[in-house]
Write a protein that holds these residues in place. Sequence first.
Motif, short mmCIF file in Angstrom:
data_model
loop_
_atom_site.label_atom_id
_atom_site.label_comp_id
_atom_site.label_asym_id
_atom_site.label_seq_id
_atom_site.Cartn_x
_atom_site.Cartn_y
_atom_site.Cartn_z
N ALA A 1 -0.30 3.02 -3.27
CA ALA A 1 -1.67 3.44 -2.97
C ALA A 1 -1.96 4.89 -3.34
N THR A 2 -1.06 5.81 -3.08
CA THR A 2 -1.33 7.23 -3.23
C THR A 2 -0.43 7.85 -4.30
N PRO A 3 -0.76 9.06 -4.78
CA PRO A 3 0.13 9.73 -5.75
C PRO A 3 1.51 10.02 -5.19
N GLN A 4 1.64 10.07 -3.86
CA GLN A 4 2.95 10.32 -3.25
C GLN A 4 3.73 9.04 -2.99
N SER A 5 3.19 7.88 -3.41
CA SER A 5 3.89 6.61 -3.22
C SER A 5 5.04 6.50 -4.21
N LEU B 1 -2.60 5.95 -10.87
CA LEU B 1 -3.15 5.54 -9.58
C LEU B 1 -3.45 4.04 -9.66
N ASN C 1 -0.07 10.73 -14.10
CA ASN C 1 -0.47 10.39 -12.74
C ASN C 1 -1.13 9.01 -12.73
N ALA D 1 -6.67 2.86 -7.84
CA ALA D 1 -7.90 3.56 -8.20
C ALA D 1 -8.43 3.14 -9.57
N ASN E 1 0.83 -1.21 0.00
CA ASN E 1 0.00 0.00 0.00
C ASN E 1 0.86 1.26 0.00
N TRP E 2 1.94 1.22 0.78
CA TRP E 2 2.85 2.36 0.80
C TRP E 2 3.52 2.55 -0.56
#
Length: 322
Positions: free
Chosen positions: A159-163, A178, A176, A181, A155-156
């Motif tokens: 999972a996010t755009p900052q991953s 995801l 971008n 998502a 997940n780290w």
Amino acid sequence: MTANSVADNLKRARRGVGMSGSGSGAPRPVRKSKRFGPRTWTLLAFALPSLVLLLLINLYPVIYAFIQSLHNGTLLDAGPFVGLHNYLNILTEPAFWKAAEFTLIFTIVGVFGSWIVGLLLSLLLRTYIPANNLFKVLLLLPWIVPVVVSATSWNWLVATPQSPLPILFAHLGFGNVLFLADPFLAQVVVCVFKVWISFPFMMMMMSSALAAVDTNVYEAAKVDGSSGFKTFRYITMPMIARTTFVSWILMTIFCVNDFPTIFLLTGGGPVNATQSLVVLAYLTVFQNFQTGPGIAIAFLMTLVLVIISVALYRQIRKVNIE
């Protein structure tokens, strides 16, 4: 000795008469033994408590769950008896077939992906590698580490755009991305994650199978001029076929019943793209409080697993016969 006399002697041998002996060939009377003697009853008496406990632990919950699948109730109330209506209703639900489709994809990728990676690594470990033992321990880490820790790490990563992985793809010009998502990318991530945590098991299974192959077979093939690919195809694969089928059966069961891998990573989303049958059954029972349909899904999964296991087990028997 003529052909007719040879045939007569073979017939006499099948009847239990010697080549030159005489007799009617009638079988000797077999002494009948008591099937249930005092020793047998004593053993049964000692085994009876364990058998009763085994039935209570395994058989009773299955029977009770099947009875619940025939009712339309909740966790607190069994509800009215509806017969096979839950099963028929599930088979007409689009959500069930969507979950079944992803379960099939997840299982195929999980079984054969982990098997291919595990087989390649087991072949690599048979060669000389510096710090070979340390390398083996490191390869076992994805299987040893608890799935909660592994899912949190993945997940780290995605999972996010900052991953790290989305940032890397953005620098490579993919925009971008995801991963969790997008429905397709989420399915890819879940399948790759399953291969990641499962290949050590396959590696151990294949390593044990390869260790049991006699090295003289490879030396004879080398003397005969067999290439490496032919040796692998016609010698290695048939020799490890039995272990391969066993590993496929086990991994199929692991994949179909794998709840934490999917639930911890995506929860079945996005838009139910990664919702397998076991996740659907869980959500149906514990989120929608529909016990009958949820348990019916679980029994349909069990039926499919039994069919697949029997088919693969028949392949194991063919390998034993050959």
